[in-house]
Design a protein around this motif. Structure first.
Motif, PDB file in Angstrom:
ATOM      1  N   TRP A   1       0.835  -1.187   0.000  1.00 30.23           N
ATOM      2  CA  TRP A   1       0.000   0.000   0.000  1.00 30.23           C
ATOM      3  C   TRP A   1       0.874   1.243   0.000  1.00 30.23           C
ATOM      4  N   THR A   2       0.451   2.238  -0.751  1.00 32.25           N
ATOM      5  CA  THR A   2       1.151   3.517  -0.798  1.00 32.25           C
ATOM      6  C   THR A   2       0.224   4.612  -0.293  1.00 32.25           C
ATOM      7  N   GLU A   3       0.744   5.432   0.597  1.00 37.21           N
ATOM      8  CA  GLU A   3      -0.069   6.550   1.075  1.00 37.21           C
ATOM      9  C   GLU A   3      -0.153   7.611  -0.019  1.00 37.21           C
ATOM     10  N   VAL A   4      -1.369   8.040  -0.282  1.00 34.74           N
ATOM     11  CA  VAL A   4      -1.636   9.056  -1.300  1.00 34.74           C
ATOM     12  C   VAL A   4      -1.957  10.359  -0.577  1.00 34.74           C
TER      13      VAL A   4
ATOM     14  N   ALA B   1      -4.735  11.076  -9.818  1.00 33.01           N
ATOM     15  CA  ALA B   1      -4.673   9.955  -8.862  1.00 33.01           C
ATOM     16  C   ALA B   1      -4.187  10.391  -7.481  1.00 33.01           C
ATOM     17  N   GLY B   2      -4.555  11.593  -7.068  1.00 33.49           N
ATOM     18  CA  GLY B   2      -4.265  12.023  -5.714  1.00 33.49           C
ATOM     19  C   GLY B   2      -2.998  12.848  -5.561  1.00 33.49           C
ATOM     20  N   GLU B   3      -2.323  13.165  -6.648  1.00 29.34           N
ATOM     21  CA  GLU B   3      -1.165  14.063  -6.527  1.00 29.34           C
ATOM     22  C   GLU B   3      -1.624  15.449  -6.077  1.00 29.34           C
ATOM     23  N   SER B   4      -2.797  15.842  -6.535  1.00 33.41           N
ATOM     24  CA  SER B   4      -3.355  17.134  -6.133  1.00 33.41           C
ATOM     25  C   SER B   4      -4.874  17.013  -6.059  1.00 33.41           C
ATOM     26  N   TRP B   5      -5.467  17.851  -5.229  1.00 29.02           N
ATOM     27  CA  TRP B   5      -6.913  17.817  -5.020  1.00 29.02           C
ATOM     28  C   TRP B   5      -7.490  19.217  -5.143  1.00 29.02           C
TER      29      TRP B   5
END
Lengths: 90, 362
Positions: B68-71, B127-131
């Protein structure tokens, strides 16, 4: 450099590190420096505005920080900083 | 059959093999997992977790849970405030994401929507790099005074129209249902006909405590909702709602799921009143309607009928084809392969269950 002691509950997010060193004139600066040494760690300790999470405590030389919002509490170069989870849930 | 089960103490992957059900050791042991899903576009697994101490965290696995990788977690820019309710009155404070309640893939690869407490919708295209927080909805949130239920101001449902990703409904506890038809630039409350019994006005334009909103993939204009005050169905994409509570053992529950192929079919799990919050008469029951809510059947075979204090949270009921699965607050997990006519216990003594998803091929 200040000595930083981390709760063991943070081990799985620090690659096993529970004690390290970091520098800064204030707790906020120390956390920023700590985040360069242990990337991502500060997001576990403070929220997105840099305020201490509700169930986390930081002690500087044995005293709980006074400024939880901005973490402006001053450090000495040889301070010992404990980052601990607050007791919550009994 | 495979399941993703988010619980108060981690995320379980559960699988039925030839020799029975297998419960894997949980991911994120000790960490509440409020929701989890598999992105059908690329097979990735996503987990919405919330540490008691360390804040909300989002994780992705691209190898079926092995790693698992934290995003990066959705967060508000500076300047966003909420009126926090305290016992000493309202207090303005910076808006902070407390929990991630739902994550929905929508549009091209890497595009996701996330619903949070305190009542905000976030979007990522990388994919969650920025929101990015949806400002139009945030403005309405404050103008319409969305308020806390027991779990905060929860934006828990995001239902994208399968015909057009610019059209979607969201639901909030407490705020009700809102719709956008322009990709989130503007929103309209869609609560006409939805009763409330906890406000002075019985049919307000907004402020409803929608517990869960469901939409099928085939009949995009048909929506069902389990509400704090009953069950509702809409056949015109939420413009109007019809109360379909009659025939249920209790008007209140959290979860509802609808048949993907037949929009007249839905399942819900009633509970005994908002004061008591146990299975009705301490006997677990799932109810299914086959006729658009005109009548309900009680489905009890295989479920505990004495001294049962389980209830089912909003994301802990799922269905596909003839399979229906649910998990309870007491850590019991049940499945049916015949639309609820007969239930089989999959596991018991799990941690309190927040979410259940049918995962992959059945």
């Amino acid at each position: 450099m200040a000595k930083v002691v981390l709760t063991t509950n943070l081990r799985k997010y620090t690659g096993g590190v529970t004690e390290t060193q970091a520098q800064g004139a204030t707790v906020r600066e120390l956390l920023a420096d700590l985040d360069t040494r242990l990337p991502g760690l500060s997001a576990y300790v403070v929220n997105e505005f840099g305020s201490l999470r509700r169930h986390v405590n930081i002690f500087v030389d044995g005293d709980m920080v006074a400024d939880r919002a901005a973490l402006s509490d001053a450090l000495r170069p040889d301070s010992t900083v404990h980052i601990l989870q607050a007791l919550s849930g009994g | 059959m495979k399941l993703l089960v988010g619980s108060r103490k981690g995320l379980f992957q559960i699988e039925r093999r030839n020799d029975g059900w297998h419960v894997q050791d949980p991911h994120f042991i000790g960490v509440p997992c409020l929701n989890a899903l598999r992105d059908p576009r690329d097979g990735s697994l996503w987990a919405c977790t919330g540490h008691g101490h360390w804040g909300a965290k989002l994780y992705v696995s691209r190898n079926d849970g092995a790693d698992w990788t934290e995003v990066k977690c959705p967060a508000f820019p500076e300047g966003y405030e909420v009126a926090a309710v305290t016992e000493f009155g309202h207090r303005k404070e910076p808006a902070v994401v407390k929990n991630l309640y739902t994550l929905v893939p929508s549009g091209p690869d890497g595009h996701y929507l996330v619903g949070t407490d305190p009542g905000a919708l976030f979007a990522t295209t990388d994919a969650g790099e920025s929101w990015t927080v949806n400002d139009a909805l945030w403005t309405l949130r404050n103008e319409h005074n969305w308020f806390e239920g027991g779990g905060g101001v929860m934006l828990h449902s995001i239902d994208v129209d399968p015909r057009d990703p610019n059209r979607m409904h969201i639901a909030v506890s407490c705020g009700g249902v809102y719709e956008t038809r322009d990709g989130g630039k503007s929103w309209t409350p869609r609560n006409q006909g939805v009763v409330v019994d906890f406000l002075p006005e019985r049919y307000p334009a907004y402020g409803q405590d929608t517990h869960m909103l469901a939409r099928g993939s085939q009949s995009a204009d048909v929506l069902w909702q389990q509400n704090h005050c009953g069950n509702m169905r809409s056949t015109d994409s939420g413009l109007t709602w019809t109360d379909v509570t009659e025939g249920l053992p209790s008007p209140i529950g959290f979860a509802i799921t609808m048949d993907e192929a037949d929009d007249s079919v839905a399942w819900t799990v009633p509970m005994h009143s908002d004061e008591v919050r146990i299975a009705p008469d301490a006997a677990l029951v799932v109810c299914r309607s086959d006729d658009g809510g005109q009548s309900w059947q009680e489905l009890r075979k295989g479920l505990p009928q004495r001294h049962c204090y389980d209830i089912v949270f909003r994301h802990a009921l799922d269905s596909r084809n003839n399979s229906v699965v649910f998990g309870t607050t007491c850590g019991n997990l049940f499945a049916s392969e015949n639309r609820g006519e007969l239930w089989t216990g999959i596991a018991s003594h799990l941690p309190p269950i927040h979410s259940v998803k049918l995962d992959g091929a059945l």
